[in-house]
Each structure stands twice: as structure tokens, then as C-alpha cells.
Design an enzyme around this catalytic site. Structure first.
Site, short mmCIF file in Angstrom:
data_model
loop_
_atom_site.label_atom_id
_atom_site.label_comp_id
_atom_site.label_asym_id
_atom_site.label_seq_id
_atom_site.Cartn_x
_atom_site.Cartn_y
_atom_site.Cartn_z
N GLY A 1 0.77 -1.24 0.00
CA GLY A 1 0.00 0.00 0.00
C GLY A 1 0.80 1.28 0.00
N LYS B 1 -6.36 0.87 -13.72
CA LYS B 1 -7.76 1.19 -13.45
C LYS B 1 -8.04 0.86 -11.98
CE LYS B 1 -12.18 1.81 -14.40
NZ LYS B 1 -12.58 3.21 -14.69
N GLU C 1 -1.68 -13.00 -6.20
CA GLU C 1 -2.78 -12.22 -5.63
C GLU C 1 -3.67 -11.65 -6.72
OE1 GLU C 1 -0.60 -10.39 -1.66
OE2 GLU C 1 -1.14 -9.05 -3.29
N ASN D 1 3.72 -12.97 -4.77
CA ASN D 1 4.64 -12.97 -3.64
C ASN D 1 5.52 -14.21 -3.70
OD1 ASN D 1 3.39 -10.63 -2.55
ND2 ASN D 1 1.76 -11.92 -1.76
N ARG E 1 7.34 -15.70 -1.50
CA ARG E 1 7.71 -16.18 -0.16
C ARG E 1 6.61 -17.07 0.41
NH1 ARG E 1 5.43 -11.07 0.45
NH2 ARG E 1 3.50 -11.19 1.67
N VAL F 1 2.21 -15.52 5.74
CA VAL F 1 1.69 -15.65 7.11
C VAL F 1 0.51 -16.62 7.13
CG1 VAL F 1 0.56 -14.40 9.01
CG2 VAL F 1 2.40 -13.29 7.72
C1 MV4 Z 1 -5.87 -1.93 -6.04
C2 MV4 Z 1 -7.16 -1.63 -5.54
C3 MV4 Z 1 -8.14 -1.31 -6.45
N1 MV4 Z 1 -7.85 -1.25 -7.76
N2 MV4 Z 1 -5.64 -1.86 -7.36
C4 MV4 Z 1 -3.70 -2.45 -1.78
C5 MV4 Z 1 -2.41 -3.10 -1.48
C6 MV4 Z 1 -1.70 -3.23 -2.75
N3 MV4 Z 1 -0.97 -4.45 -2.83
C7 MV4 Z 1 -2.76 -3.16 -3.79
N4 MV4 Z 1 -3.95 -2.62 -3.17
C8 MV4 Z 1 -5.04 -2.29 -3.90
N5 MV4 Z 1 -4.86 -2.25 -5.24
C9 MV4 Z 1 -6.63 -1.53 -8.19
N6 MV4 Z 1 -6.36 -1.46 -9.50
C10 MV4 Z 1 -7.37 -1.68 -4.17
C11 MV4 Z 1 -6.31 -2.01 -3.35
C12 MV4 Z 1 -6.62 -2.04 -1.94
C13 MV4 Z 1 -6.64 -3.25 -1.25
C14 MV4 Z 1 -6.30 -4.45 -1.85
C15 MV4 Z 1 -6.35 -5.63 -1.15
C16 MV4 Z 1 -6.72 -5.61 0.17
C17 MV4 Z 1 -7.02 -4.44 0.82
C18 MV4 Z 1 -6.98 -3.24 0.12
C19 MV4 Z 1 -7.32 -2.06 0.76
C20 MV4 Z 1 -7.29 -0.88 0.06
C21 MV4 Z 1 -6.91 -0.88 -1.28
#
Ligand code: MV4
Length: 456
Positions: free
Chosen positions: A165, A201, A275, A290, A292, A295
Site C-alpha cells: 500500500g 484502473k 494475488e 509474492n 515467499r 503468514v
Molecule cells: C488496487 C485496488 C483497487 N484497484 N488496485 C492495496 C495493497 C496493494 N498491494 C494493492 N492494493 C489495492 N490495489 C486496483 N487497481 C485496491 C487495493 C486495496 C486493497 C487491496 C487488497 C486488500 C485491501 C486493500 C485495501 C485498500 C486498497
């Protein structure tokens, strides 16, 4: 097979690896910082080496100290656990140069997946469904504006070196883009030393669903189904489960074989996680991979009966996977609750001495922890102190098991997330499987999420 493995980690995951080594008849070496002298991972290892002062950068992230410890003790492999150096291509390369086996994927695969824009390209080429976005990093305001216009707002700016994030910004209209692009680049530069960002997007309130894979060095690669990890706060997962309730056997087979083909295309070996974000219509979009052990691996172990850590060790030693995809079966439902030493209201860390520690077992309950009565929870490291994992014949039974286990858990002396987990597991929407990454907003409204707050 290896004779001796050094575990470059601490806490519950170091113990988890020791457990696997013992069952395989492999000797273990613990490394520890000055803050962890009395930790269980040190007590249970056959040998131990102090690698430095409490701060991670001086100890658990200190590659020369860890390699020296392996050489002094004659370890033939290193298991990095999760976090710390687990996704360090550098450690994997130094291991190779020193003739110590790194228990994980090849350094080139770690590097590929560590660069989120490159990983995106490789997965797109391999036929993995993807949200529209930039083809590689965007290095100018003009390119970013053009890409966002083509993709359509809202878009999300992500760090190429990111994950977790940091360096992410949601952009809802073109007027905000220049500023948000600069802040994302600055944040990425500060956090990762690489300011490159890419555009995707933005999907509103998606579900987070990930596939576990295992691949050996003989071309065999299988998936172990999926985990749903939508219950998160500030990009910290709180609760994970398998299977994901919206997935049918048919979708699992389709997504699973897609992931297997994509992983084969990059010659993926050892354990890995792909993921995805899932939208309201059940469509999947690749997010990141990932390289690895994760958890939340125990929920997969509970439904498949496969010991992922033992498989990682066997694979690294050059053995063939002992089973085919058709022999991987999924039984019942598993849930994991992470218990953190935190104030359940504010999520502020709550280090200190635990004066009572009792988690009941019983049918279908697994506790992965290095905590115990009178142990000290150090402020230097991650606040997760235990994982409670339950298995039931179905989701309903798993929920009931988790609820009674949490109700009967006694941890005194520090604040923990047990009360918060009880609220989640008792929630009607949770019971109905109405999950999304926005689920936690109802429980513990985040007053200021520095990563996404100015974009909401
Ligand atoms: C996103 C998304 C919505 N749209 N990508 C959060 C962590 C990072 N690895 C990617 N994340 C996100 N990517 C697109 N194109 C929303 C998130 C996201 C999120 C993703 C998984 C679990 C919790 C989250 C919380 C806020 C935002």
C-alpha cells in the site's frame, strides 16, 4: 536432503520452520538479535547464533551476519520465513555464491516479481487477466494523463517496487493527477529507494483472493487452491480463510490452471502466491505475486493436508513434488485470525510482558505462536504474537470453532486484537460471506490512513 538449515527469522514463523525440520530429521540453527535471546525459536533450535542488536537492520536484515552464521555452523540451506529478507534477491544471490541453498524461488524470479510493472507485463503475456493500465512505469505527467484518460477514471498510481500500500494514490479526476503523481513518486522513492510508479484502473471495494502454488525443479507445478484475505486494515491482513466463499469448483479449477500456466511461463519454483482482486461480478484481475511463504499459509495446509514448509524444503533439496494436481483435494473450511499485541481500538502497538497466556485447543484448532506466559513482546518487531487457525467441515462450523476459541483465549498484561477478532467473527455480514476490502471500515474507522486518505 539437507543436514542442517539456518532459519533467518524469528517468532512464530521461525518455530514453524523448526517444526518442519524436526519432522524431516534436519538439524536447525536459529539466529537471534539481542532482544530475542530468550525466545522460543532459540530454545528449540539445535544451535543458535546472535547476529546483532535489536533493530532489524542490524540483525534480521543483516546479510553478512546471517551468511557468517550459516558458514560458522555449517548449515547447507537458509529458510527466510516471511518478511525480513524473504523476498531479497540479494540474499538469494549471496547464498548461491556461498554454496548455501536459499529455500525459495530463483533470484531472477524474485527480481521479476519484485518489480510490479515487470511482473504485470510477464503475467499479461502469459494470459493472466489484468486491469487496464500503463505498460510499464509512467515517467512523465503527460504520459500519466494520457494513460489515465485511456483507462478511464478512477485510476490508481502504484509503486513499481511497492506492495503493502505504500506509494499508492487513487486519482478520481485529471486535475488531481499531477500532484498525486508527484506525492506517489516521492513516497515510493523514500520507502523503496525507487521512485518509479505505474497506473491501473481503480476497482472500488474489491475482494482480495490469492492462489497458493508449489513448483519443483523438474517442471512439476501445482496450485493448492485459494485464500480470501479481504479482511484487512491499513493493508494489514487480520483474518484469512480457505476456500473463498464465492468460488465454485469450476472457477477454482479455471483460475488454478491459469495461475499454474503463468507460473510455469516464468519457470517459477518453490512456494508462491498469486494475488488477485475480484470485482462484484466475480471477475479476477492479477495484482501481484509474492515469492515467499505467507503468514496465512496454514489455512491452505488445513484444507489440503499438505505441509507447505516441508514441501518448500524438499523442493529446494531437488526432490520432485510427491503429488499431482489431481491428488490435491480440498476438504472443509479453514479460518485464521491474527492475534496482534495492539490496542484493538487504535491499533497502536502494545508491547510488554504477557502474564497469562492460554489458548484452548480441541478438535480442528491449530495455534502457531512463539508467545507464552511471562514472555516479553518487544517493541522492535511486528506486533503479531499468535495465529489461531481452525478447520471445520464447512464455513459455519469453522466460524463456531473460531468464536469459541477466541472466547476462551486468555492473554493478560498486554492489549491484543482478540476482542476485535471476536467482533468480526460474530458479524452477520461476515457470516453471510459479504466480504470486501472495505469490510473493516464499519468496525474500526481509520481516522487517517496516510496512504489512501487524501484520495477517498
Ligand atoms: C488496487 C485496488 C483497487 N484497484 N488496485 C492495496 C495493497 C496493494 N498491494 C494493492 N492494493 C489495492 N490495489 C486496483 N487497481 C485496491 C487495493 C486495496 C486493497 C487491496 C487488497 C486488500 C485491501 C486493500 C485495501 C485498500 C486498497
Amino acid at each position: 536432503m539437507f543436514k542442517k538449515i539456518l532459519i533467518a527469522n524469528r517468532g512464530e514463523i521461525a518455530l514453524r520452520v523448526i517444526v518442519a525440520c524436526r519432522e524431516l530429521g534436519i538439524k536447525t540453527v536459529a539466529v537471534y538479535s539481542e532482544a530475542d535471546e530468550n525466545s522460543l525459536h532459540v530454545k528449540y533450535a539445535d544451535e543458535d547464533v546472535c547476529i546483532g542488536p535489536p533493530r532489524s537492520t542490524d540483525s534480521y536484515l543483516n546479510v553478512p551476519a546471517i551468511i557468517s552464521a550459516a558458514e560458522i555452523t555449517g548449515a547447507d540451506a537458509i529458510h527466510p520465513g516471511y518478511g525480513f529478507l524473504s523476498e531479497s534477491a540479494y540474499l538469494a544471490e549471496v547464498c548461491e555464491a556461498c554454496h548455501i541453498r536459499f529455500i525459495g524461488p530463483d533470484p531472477n524470479v524474485i527480481k521479476l516479481m519484485g518489480d510490479k510493472a515487470r511482473a504485470r507485463r510477464a503475467m499479461k503475456k502469459a494470459g493472466v487477466p489484468m486491469l487496464p493500465g500503463s505498460d510499464g512505469p509512467v515517467d512523465s505527467e503527460e504520459k500519466a494523463l494520457k494513460c489515465a484518460k485511456d483507462v478511464g477514471y478512477p485510476v490508481i498510481i502504484k509503486a513499481v517496487a511497492g506492495g503493502g500500500g505504500r506509494g499508492m494514490r487513487v486519482v478520481r479526476n485529471p486535475a488531481d493527477l499531477p500532484n498525486l503523481l508527484r506525492t506517489a513518486q516521492r513516497e515510493a522513492e523514500a520507502a523503496f529507494g525507487v521512485g518509479d510508479v505505474y497506473i491501473e484502473k481503480y476497482l472500488e471495494n474489491p475482494r482480495h483472493i490469492e492462489f497458493q502454488i508449489l513448483g519443483d525443479h523438474h517442471g512439476n507445478l501445482v496450485h493448492l487452491g485459494e485464500r480470501e484475505c479481504s479482511i484487512q486494515r491499513r493493508h494489514q491482513k487480520l483474518l484469512e480463510e480457505s476456500p473463498a466463499s464465492p468460488l465454485t469448483d469450476k472457477i477454482r479449477r479455471k483460475m488454478g490452471s491459469l495461475v499454474v500456466d503463468a507460473a510455469k511461463a516464468v519457470q517459477y519454483t518453490n512456494a508462491g502466491t498469486f494475488e488477485f482482486l475480484m470485482d462484484k461480478d466475480g471477475k479476477f484481475y492479477f495484482m501481484e505475486a509474492n515469492t515467499r511463504l505467507q503468514v496465512e499459509h496454514p489455512v491452505t495446509e488445513m484444507v489440503t493436508g499438505i505441509d507447505i514448509v516441508k514441501e518448500q524444503i524438499r523442493i529446494a533439496a531437488g526432490e520432485r513434488l510427491g503429488f499431482k494436481q489431481s491428488e490435491v483435494t480440498f476438504t472443509g473450511h479453514a479460518i485464521e485470525c491474527r492475534i496482534n499485541a495492539e490496542d484493538p481500538e487504535t491499533f497502536a502497538p502494545s508491547p510488554g510482558v504477557i502474564h497469562a497466556f492460554s489458548v484452548p485447543g480441541g478438535p480442528g484448532v491449530r495455534i502457531d505462536t512463539a508467545a507464552h506466559s511471562e514472555c516479553t513482546i518487544s517493541p522492535y518487531y511486528d506486533s503479531m504474537i499468535a495465529k489461531i487457525i481452525v478447520h471445520g467441515r464447512d464455513r459455519q462450523e469453522a466460524i463456531a470453532r473460531m468464536r469459541r476459541t477466541l472466547e476462551m483465549t486468555v492473554i493478560e498484561g498486554i492489549k491484543t486484537t482478540v476482542p476485535l477478532q471476536l467482533k468480526i467473527i460474530s458479524d452477520p455480514d461476515f457470516a453471510a460471506g459479504k466480504l470486501s476490502t472495505a469490510f473493516m471500515e464499519r468496525f474500526a474507522p481509520a481516522p487517517k490512513d496516510t496512504r489512501l486518505a487524501d484520495t477517498a
